[in-house]
Design a protein around this motif. Structure first.
Motif, PDB file in Angstrom:
ATOM      1  N   UNK A 163       0.808  -1.213   0.000  1.00 30.50           N
ATOM      2  CA  UNK A 163       0.000   0.000   0.000  1.00 30.50           C
ATOM      3  C   UNK A 163       0.836   1.255   0.000  1.00 30.50           C
ATOM      4  N   UNK A 164       1.999   1.222   0.689  1.00 27.46           N
ATOM      5  CA  UNK A 164       2.816   2.423   0.839  1.00 27.46           C
ATOM      6  C   UNK A 164       4.203   2.038   1.322  1.00 27.46           C
ATOM      7  N   UNK A 165       5.086   3.027   1.381  1.00 28.40           N
ATOM      8  CA  UNK A 165       6.382   2.916   2.049  1.00 28.40           C
ATOM      9  C   UNK A 165       6.570   4.182   2.861  1.00 28.40           C
ATOM     10  N   UNK A 166       6.944   4.037   4.147  1.00 32.74           N
ATOM     11  CA  UNK A 166       7.043   5.208   5.017  1.00 32.74           C
ATOM     12  C   UNK A 166       8.248   5.115   5.945  1.00 32.74           C
ATOM     13  N   UNK A 167       9.476   5.034   5.384  1.00 33.67           N
ATOM     14  CA  UNK A 167      10.655   5.054   6.262  1.00 33.67           C
ATOM     15  C   UNK A 167      10.852   6.444   6.860  1.00 33.67           C
ATOM     16  N   UNK A 168      11.303   6.501   8.113  1.00 28.18           N
ATOM     17  CA  UNK A 168      11.636   7.786   8.727  1.00 28.18           C
ATOM     18  C   UNK A 168      13.058   8.206   8.392  1.00 28.18           C
ATOM     19  N   UNK A 169      13.951   7.251   8.291  1.00 27.58           N
ATOM     20  CA  UNK A 169      15.322   7.480   7.848  1.00 27.58           C
ATOM     21  C   UNK A 169      15.634   6.387   6.838  1.00 27.58           C
ATOM     22  N   UNK A 170      16.583   6.637   5.951  1.00 23.24           N
ATOM     23  CA  UNK A 170      16.959   5.618   4.968  1.00 23.24           C
ATOM     24  C   UNK A 170      18.468   5.423   4.992  1.00 23.24           C
ATOM     25  N   UNK A 171      18.859   4.191   4.675  1.00 20.01           N
ATOM     26  CA  UNK A 171      20.275   3.829   4.586  1.00 20.01           C
ATOM     27  C   UNK A 171      20.437   2.914   3.388  1.00 20.01           C
ATOM     28  N   UNK A 172      21.503   3.111   2.615  1.00 23.61           N
ATOM     29  CA  UNK A 172      21.788   2.228   1.503  1.00 23.61           C
ATOM     30  C   UNK A 172      20.759   2.349   0.392  1.00 23.61           C
ATOM     31  N   UNK A 173      20.874   1.453  -0.573  1.00 22.32           N
ATOM     32  CA  UNK A 173      19.962   1.422  -1.717  1.00 22.32           C
ATOM     33  C   UNK A 173      19.619  -0.027  -2.059  1.00 22.32           C
ATOM     34  N   UNK A 174      18.785  -0.694  -1.252  1.00 20.28           N
ATOM     35  CA  UNK A 174      18.415  -2.071  -1.582  1.00 20.28           C
ATOM     36  C   UNK A 174      17.641  -2.141  -2.891  1.00 20.28           C
ATOM     37  N   UNK A 175      17.815  -3.232  -3.610  1.00 17.12           N
ATOM     38  CA  UNK A 175      16.971  -3.493  -4.786  1.00 17.12           C
ATOM     39  C   UNK A 175      15.549  -3.762  -4.309  1.00 17.12           C
ATOM     40  N   UNK A 176      14.573  -3.469  -5.172  1.00 12.74           N
ATOM     41  CA  UNK A 176      13.164  -3.620  -4.795  1.00 12.74           C
ATOM     42  C   UNK A 176      12.405  -4.358  -5.893  1.00 12.74           C
TER      43      UNK A 176
END
Length: 234
Positions: A163-176
């Motif tokens: 439905x959504x993505x709601x990270x407060x902080x992000x690290x790295x660049x994972x494949x999705x």
């Protein structure tokens, strides 16, 4: 001259911000292969785990699997259980503390702490060289939010009908990897993945997106494609 306002502060990175601290390390004592149910001291279910034979073989890819709203750890596990042996996937499927994941109820916290403990236990018992997180429905939204927050641990995120993505902080660049049914009546594709995927692309994430003719579900061929993608073959 004084600054007109204090500098922005980096949010403290703890379970309230979705941060996981467990990291793969050489196992301290090998755990058993096969299916296991983990419970708390009162008998409540914490998670289900599946480890293919042999435990002392090559390192596993650990996949954290998150069930949908109102679901169970077993339903999370079943997302990829039929493919675990062929692809040597160590599956860890937590049970949410509430009817769904903490972020969706009131914000990161209890489930992050539970997941961190489960990962630490898995790393202590099994050789692991890569970590992914996946889920279905609310579990897919949580997988995206948790995975983007912890891209320094997680190298891939599999989101079935998010439905959504709601990270407060992000690290790295994972494949999705994202999949969604074009006739989904629960989380309509127009309101969800067709908005979410371009936003992730715009933020610089490598996203593989698959739509299928179907409803709120995960077809068998979509699961197979997701695991092939995890292996880097697609």
């Amino acid at each position: 001259m004084a600054e007109p306002a204090p500098p922005h502060r980096q949010p403290e990175e703890n379970p309230r911000h979705g941060r996981l601290t467990a990291r793969p390390a050489p196992p301290t004592a090998l755990a058993a292969a096969g299916l296991a149910s983990l419970t708390d001291p009162h008998g409540g279910q914490l998670a289900m785990v599946y480890a293919p034979e042999p435990v002392d073989g090559p390192p596993y890819r650990l996949v954290l699997l998150l069930h949908g709203a109102g679901g169970s750890a077993r339903q999370g596990l079943d997302l990829l259980l039929p493919l675990a042996d062929e692809h040597r996937l160590l599956l860890v499927a937590p049970q949410a503390e509430s009817s769904t994941w903490d972020l969706i109820v009131e914000g990161f916290g209890p489930d992050v702490r539970r997941i961190d403990g489960l990962l630490a236990t898995a790393f202590a018992g099994y050789p692991v060289d890569r970590v992914a997180v996946g889920g279905f429905s609310d579990g897919a939204s949580y997988a995206l939010s948790l995975g983007l927050t912890n891209g320094d641990l997680v190298d891939a995120v599999v989101a079935f009908s998010p439905g959504f993505a709601a990270p407060q902080v992000t690290h790295g660049r994972p494949r999705v990897f994202v999949s969604h049914g074009t006739d989904d009546p629960v989380l309509p594709v127009d309101m969800c993945s067709r908005r979410l995927v371009p936003r992730l692309h715009g933020l610089g994430y490598d996203v593989s997106y698959r739509e299928f003719a179907g409803a709120h579900e995960v077809p068998a061929d979509t699961r197979q494609e997701a695991v092939a993608w995890l292996d880097g073959r697609r």
